[in-house]
Structure formats: structure tokens, C-alpha cells
Design a protein around this motif. Structure first.
Motif, short mmCIF file in Angstrom:
data_model
loop_
_atom_site.label_atom_id
_atom_site.label_comp_id
_atom_site.label_asym_id
_atom_site.label_seq_id
_atom_site.Cartn_x
_atom_site.Cartn_y
_atom_site.Cartn_z
N ILE A 131 -7.12 -5.43 -4.98
CA ILE A 131 -6.28 -6.53 -5.47
C ILE A 131 -5.20 -6.88 -4.44
O ILE A 131 -4.94 -8.05 -4.15
CB ILE A 131 -5.63 -6.16 -6.82
CG1 ILE A 131 -6.70 -6.01 -7.90
CG2 ILE A 131 -4.61 -7.23 -7.24
CD1 ILE A 131 -6.17 -5.48 -9.22
N ILE A 132 -4.59 -5.85 -3.88
CA ILE A 132 -3.56 -6.08 -2.85
C ILE A 132 -4.15 -6.86 -1.67
O ILE A 132 -3.53 -7.79 -1.14
CB ILE A 132 -2.97 -4.74 -2.37
CG1 ILE A 132 -2.10 -4.13 -3.48
CG2 ILE A 132 -2.14 -4.93 -1.10
CD1 ILE A 132 -1.58 -2.74 -3.16
N GLY A 133 -5.35 -6.49 -1.29
CA GLY A 133 -6.01 -7.20 -0.18
C GLY A 133 -6.41 -8.62 -0.53
O GLY A 133 -6.70 -9.42 0.36
N SER A 134 -6.39 -8.96 -1.81
CA SER A 134 -6.78 -10.30 -2.26
C SER A 134 -5.59 -11.23 -2.42
O SER A 134 -5.76 -12.43 -2.71
CB SER A 134 -7.53 -10.21 -3.60
OG SER A 134 -8.69 -9.41 -3.49
N LEU A 135 -4.37 -10.71 -2.25
CA LEU A 135 -3.17 -11.55 -2.39
C LEU A 135 -3.05 -12.50 -1.20
O LEU A 135 -3.41 -12.15 -0.08
CB LEU A 135 -1.92 -10.68 -2.49
CG LEU A 135 -1.86 -9.67 -3.63
CD1 LEU A 135 -0.54 -8.90 -3.58
CD2 LEU A 135 -2.02 -10.35 -4.98
N ASP A 136 -2.52 -13.71 -1.45
CA ASP A 136 -2.34 -14.64 -0.34
C ASP A 136 -1.00 -14.37 0.35
O ASP A 136 -0.26 -13.45 -0.01
CB ASP A 136 -2.44 -16.10 -0.82
CG ASP A 136 -1.31 -16.52 -1.75
OD1 ASP A 136 -0.30 -15.79 -1.85
OD2 ASP A 136 -1.42 -17.59 -2.37
N GLU A 137 -0.68 -15.17 1.36
CA GLU A 137 0.50 -14.91 2.18
C GLU A 137 1.80 -15.07 1.41
O GLU A 137 2.83 -14.54 1.81
CB GLU A 137 0.49 -15.84 3.39
CG GLU A 137 0.52 -17.31 3.04
CD GLU A 137 0.45 -18.20 4.27
OE1 GLU A 137 0.63 -19.42 4.11
OE2 GLU A 137 0.20 -17.68 5.37
N MET A 192 0.82 -1.21 0.00
CA MET A 192 0.00 0.00 0.00
C MET A 192 0.85 1.26 0.00
O MET A 192 0.52 2.26 -0.63
CB MET A 192 -0.93 -0.01 1.21
CG MET A 192 -2.04 -1.06 1.14
SD MET A 192 -3.13 -0.85 -0.28
CE MET A 192 -3.91 0.71 0.13
N GLU A 193 1.97 1.18 0.69
CA GLU A 193 2.88 2.33 0.71
C GLU A 193 3.45 2.59 -0.68
O GLU A 193 3.54 3.74 -1.14
CB GLU A 193 4.01 2.08 1.70
CG GLU A 193 4.96 3.26 1.85
CD GLU A 193 6.02 3.01 2.90
OE1 GLU A 193 7.02 3.76 2.92
OE2 GLU A 193 5.87 2.06 3.69
N GLN A 194 3.82 1.51 -1.39
CA GLN A 194 4.33 1.66 -2.76
C GLN A 194 3.24 2.15 -3.71
O GLN A 194 3.50 2.92 -4.64
CB GLN A 194 4.89 0.32 -3.26
CG GLN A 194 6.11 -0.16 -2.48
CD GLN A 194 6.60 -1.52 -2.93
OE1 GLN A 194 7.10 -1.66 -4.05
NE2 GLN A 194 6.43 -2.53 -2.08
N LEU A 195 2.02 1.72 -3.45
CA LEU A 195 0.90 2.17 -4.28
C LEU A 195 0.71 3.67 -4.16
O LEU A 195 0.33 4.35 -5.13
CB LEU A 195 -0.38 1.43 -3.86
CG LEU A 195 -1.66 1.78 -4.63
CD1 LEU A 195 -1.53 1.38 -6.09
CD2 LEU A 195 -2.87 1.08 -3.99
N GLY A 196 1.01 4.20 -2.97
CA GLY A 196 0.84 5.63 -2.75
C GLY A 196 1.74 6.50 -3.62
O GLY A 196 1.45 7.69 -3.82
N TYR A 197 2.81 5.94 -4.13
CA TYR A 197 3.74 6.70 -4.96
C TYR A 197 3.34 6.69 -6.44
O TYR A 197 3.98 7.36 -7.25
CB TYR A 197 5.15 6.15 -4.82
CG TYR A 197 5.76 6.39 -3.46
CD1 TYR A 197 6.14 7.65 -3.04
CD2 TYR A 197 5.94 5.33 -2.57
CE1 TYR A 197 6.69 7.87 -1.78
CE2 TYR A 197 6.49 5.53 -1.31
CZ TYR A 197 6.86 6.79 -0.93
OH TYR A 197 7.40 6.99 0.31
N ARG A 198 2.32 5.93 -6.80
CA ARG A 198 1.89 5.85 -8.20
C ARG A 198 0.85 6.90 -8.51
O ARG A 198 -0.01 7.21 -7.68
CB ARG A 198 1.33 4.45 -8.50
CG ARG A 198 2.37 3.34 -8.41
CD ARG A 198 3.53 3.60 -9.36
NE ARG A 198 4.54 2.58 -9.29
CZ ARG A 198 4.75 1.68 -10.24
NH1 ARG A 198 4.00 1.68 -11.33
NH2 ARG A 198 5.73 0.81 -10.10
N SER A 199 0.91 7.43 -9.71
CA SER A 199 -0.05 8.44 -10.15
C SER A 199 -1.27 7.74 -10.72
O SER A 199 -1.29 7.32 -11.88
CB SER A 199 0.60 9.35 -11.21
OG SER A 199 -0.33 10.31 -11.68
N LEU A 200 -2.29 7.61 -9.89
CA LEU A 200 -3.50 6.89 -10.28
C LEU A 200 -4.72 7.71 -9.91
O LEU A 200 -4.67 8.56 -9.02
CB LEU A 200 -3.58 5.53 -9.57
CG LEU A 200 -2.44 4.55 -9.80
CD1 LEU A 200 -2.60 3.34 -8.87
CD2 LEU A 200 -2.40 4.08 -11.25
#
Length: 473
Positions: A129-135, A110-118
Motif C-alpha cells: 500500500i505504501i508503494g502505491s501512494l502517489d507523490e 517504511m521506517e514507521q511501519l517497522g515500529y508496528r506489531s504486525l
């Protein structure tokens, strides 16, 4: 024929645990961090207690606020109270060493996502999607299912094209390989991030065009299909085996905070060839009674007032509860120390240098017999406790293992057997890996009498695949 009815009296002797024993058992189970929280809760829940230490600069000729619980006698006049807390060290809260520091997997992404221009909408889709990833860092669900989940669970309208686009963004994050939908894609994502040298390009060709053959270790078929020499094949395989099949495993998502502390209950030092055990991070607090409640207790001694008597009864019950708690803490301390010293004596040679070959077979029963405690008590002590030694930090469970006899009749720990098995596999000719039957023979040459089924069991425990899957060119 009528059946006869027999009546009899059977006597059975049962032992009922006292409240102190029950409290001690519960405290023994706690590691030192949880114990501190338990002590804190005890003070918060008992209104007559005060655990704030009195410091020298705060002492005046004025009447003190608190008194030591040991100086209260309900039958005698209350004497002058000595308030000095004498069982605290110089540092009441010594800094803990922090081990196993890990960052939340989801938090990192999520921290890396914050640096993307979206756009806000794209960010919502990517977050889902990030919350749907497994361990392990994989997206195990089909894109179509993700689209449906977005609509029904998050009230977000999207389509497979947009989900795939956001997934590609996530696949650019660290750790490399995250967001893959299967092992093949995970490995290819990692290879894509490397400089495209010959061995990397060949590795990508193998995974892209011959993944089934690669999984079955059919190396000759791959070399023939891709026109690779044996040297090129070996170089490509070297690249592949160094890749991480579970990128999410690098960051543990079981942590609620960014740092998780493992605070050892014991510290072992080697000083001039002698082992010295200490428990420096645990102090039994001196419990003191708030002066207001002490006065209630003193006043009630010579009073016939019912309300004062009831108040005194309440205070006395709380004081008794505190005394039981302190006694339980002392018993916990003594139990942990006795158990750890028994383990040190039993494994003395091992603790001198940490050489696992000196680790004797040891089970809970062995330590129970030495200490006189029940096996269940030893189990509670061992669970979730750590010791910091001069050669590393270990859970107490590490020092326990079953044993087998060598051909000479000498008992060795299963840990030593596993270590020997690992050495044999690591040093084998990978062109012709040792089968389980051959490993039995090799272990026998080292003096270990081990059955084939035991070899198979130890292989599984060590995550060593069978011979056919260890084969290399």
C-alpha cells in the motif's frame, strides 16, 4: 515540352566544432558535484594519469613516482621533475554546505511501519500500500484494485477488509493525512489529530456534511444548514485553510539518498560595501603522468623498436587527451566566471541587499551581448548552477525575467509585477476579492500598465485562484 536540367555549384561555409570545444560545452553544462565525478572518471579511464597529490611528508630523496604533465616534452630528454602540486588549497576537499535536505517519502513510511506489531503477511500488505501512494501521499486506487494488484503483482492473497485495515494503520503515520483517498479524507484525518475544540469540531462537520458547498464557497448555505454563527464559521474556516492538502509533498521521494546536496558554484560576499565573487569549491587538478609511462615515452625517443614506438604512441595519445581535458576545465572556469560577473554587473543594485524591486529585466541575450558568448552558452551556464549570497542561495535562473514598461516608460521585471500582484491579493478584502479587471485598475494605480490577460496569466503562475474562489466570510 522537355524540362531543362540545371546544374550548379553552391558554396556553403560551415563551422565544425573541435573536440576541445565539444568537451568544453559538455563540461559547462555540469554543476559542480557532477563535474567532480567527471574529473574522477577521467583519471580512472586514463591509465597513464595519477591525480593523488604528493604531500610534504611523503617527499624523500628517492626517485619520484610521478611527473607533471607540463614537463613532458617528447622531443627533449626528460629533466628532473618537480612533483609539488601547487594549485590545491589547504583543504583539498572543503566541506560542502548541504541545502534542501530531505528524506525519502517511502523510506519514512517504511521506517514507521517497522515500529508496528504486525504479522509478516500484514507487513507485506502494508508495504505494498505504501508503494502505491502517489507523490502527494494519496491512495488513488480503489481497494478492490489494490487486492487484485497484490495477487497478480506480488503473489499476496488478501481482501478489501484487510487492505482497509492496513490502510487505517498507515493513516496514523506522519505526516498526518497520508494514506487518504481524497482531499476530504485527508483534511479530516488532520483535524482528527487535533484537540477537539469548538472550531475543530465545526470544521469536521463542514467537511463531513457540506464538502460540496465548502468547495464552492457557499458559506451562507453551510451556516444555515449547520446552524453556525458567522464567528463560528470564520473560526472553522481558519482551521481548515491551515491544513496541508498534500502531506506527501513535505517529503520528496525523488531523492535516492536521505540527503541531497546543492553545492553552489559561486559564493558572493559583501565586504565593506563591495561585492566579491569567488568559486572556492572548484580547483583545476594538476594532472601528472605515472613515472612508468613517462619512462616508456623517453625510451622510445631513441629506439627503433616497433613495440616501443607503439607504446609511446599510446602514451602520447593519452597525454594529449589529458591536456585537452585540463584546457576544457580552464575554459569552463573562465566561461562561468565571466558570465557570473556579467550578471553581477547587470544586477548590481539587487545583489547589494537582495531587494527584488531592484531586480532589472534581464534575458539570456543581454548577458550574451556583454560577454560575447552565444545565447546557447549562457543557457548552459545558467542551467543547474547556484550562487550562495549573503541573503540566500539562488539558482542562476532566478535572476532572469522578461520586462514590461510602466506608465512612465520605465522598464520593470515581471518578477516585480508579480510581487505587486501578490501584495494586492494578500491585502484585499476577502469578503469582496478583487476581480481581474479590478486588479488591472489597482496595478495601474501603482504605475504598472498591465492587460487583463496578463493578470490572469500571472495569477496562474502564482497559483492564485480567481476572485470567486478567494472569497471568505
Amino acid at each position: 515540352m522537355a524540362q531543362s536540367i540545371k546544374q550548379g555549384l553552391e558554396l556553403k561555409q560551415t563551422q565544425k566544432l573541435s573536440p576541445l570545444q565539444i568537451q568544453t560545452i559538455k563540461l559547462i553544462e555540469l554543476p559542480v558535484q557532477e563535474l567532480e565525478q567527471r574529473i574522477k572518471s577521467e583519471f580512472e579511464e586514463n591509465p597513464v594519469l595519477d591525480d593523488a597529490p604528493v604531500r610534504e611528508e611523503e617527499e624523500t630523496d628517492e626517485e619520484p613516482k610521478d611527473i607533471s604533465i607540463d614537463e613532458i616534452d617528447e622531443n627533449d630528454p626528460i629533466p628532473y621533475y618537480n612533483l609539488r602540486v601547487n594549485n590545491y588549497g589547504k583543504d583539498e576537499r572543503p566541506e560542502y554546505n548541504t541545502f534542501s535536505v530531505k528524506e525519502s517519502f517511502t523510506q519514512s513510511l517504511m521506517e514507521q511501519l517497522g515500529y508496528r506489531s504486525l504479522t509478516p503477511h500484514q507487513r507485506d500488505v502494508a508495504s505494498f500500500i505504501i508503494g502505491s501512494l502517489d507523490e502527494d501521499g494519496y491512495l488513488r486506487r480503489d481497494l478492490e484494485n489494490i487486492v487484485d494488484d497484490l495477487a497478480f503483482r506480488a503473489n499476496i492473497t488478501s481482501d478489501e477488509e484487510e487492505v482497509l485495515s492496513m490502510l487505517k494503520v498507515i493513516q496514523e503515520f506522519e505526516p498526518v493525512g497520508v494514506g487518504a483517498r481524497d482531499l476530504r479524507e485527508c483534511l479530516l484525518l488532520q483535524l482528527k489529530s487535533f484537540r477537539q475544540s469548538e472550531d475543530v469540531v465545526n470544521a469536521r462537520r463542514i467537511l463531513s456534511d457540506c464538502f460540496q458547498e465548502f468547495s464552492g464557497k457557499h458559506f451562507q448555505k453551510i451556516m444555515s444548514r449547520l446552524s453556525l454563527s458567522e464567528e463560528q464559521m470564520r473560526a472553522a474556516l481558519t482551521r481548515i485553510v491551515k491544513l496541508n492538502p498534500a502531506p506527501g509533498g513535505q517529503i520528496d521521494d525523488t531523492y535516492n539518498d536521505q540527503a541531497q546536496q546543492i553545492v553552489p558554484d559561486f559564493v558572493l560576499d559583501l565586504v565593506d560595501g563591495e561585492l566579491r565573487l569567488s568559486m572556492p569549491r572548484f580547483n583545476i587538478p594538476e594532472i601528472r603522468v605515472n613515472r612508468k609511462y613517462a619512462d616508456i615515452l623517453a625510451t622510445a625517443q631513441n629506439s627503433n623498436d616497433r613495440s616501443q614506438k607503439e607504446a609511446a604512441t599510446f602514451v602520447k595519445q593519452k597525454i594529449d587527451s589529458a591536456k585537452w581535458f585540463v584546457e576544457a576545465l580552464k575554459q569552463r572556469h573562465n566561461t562561468l566566471e565571466s558570465t557570473m560577473r556579467a550578471i553581477l554587473d547587470y544586477q548590481h543594485d539587487y545583489f547589494l541587499d537582495g531587494n527584488e524591486s531592484n531586480l532589472r529585466p534581464m534575458v539570456l541575450k543581454d548577458i550574451a551581448e556583454v560577454t560575447g558568448f552565444d545565447i546557447s552558452t549562457i543557457s548552459r551556464v545558467v542551467n543547474s548552477k547556484y550562487i550562495e549570497t549573503h541573503f540566500g542561495i539562488y539558482p542562476l535562473k532566478f535572476f532572469f525575467s522578461e520586462g514590461l514598461e510602466t506608465q512612465d516608460g520605465v522598464e520593470v521585471s515581471t518578477r516585480e509585477l508579480k510581487k505587486s500582484l501578490r501584495e494586492l491579493v494578500d491585502s484585499e478584502d476577502k469578503r469582496k476579492p478583487l476581480t481581474d479587471d479590478q486588479l488591472v485598475v489597482e496595478m495601474g494605480r501603482r504605475g504598472y500598465k498591465v492587460a487583463r490577460r496578463t493578470i490572469a496569466k500571472y495569477r496562474d503562475q502564482l497559483s492564485i485562484p480567481k476572485a470567486s474562489l478567494r472569497k471568505e466570510i
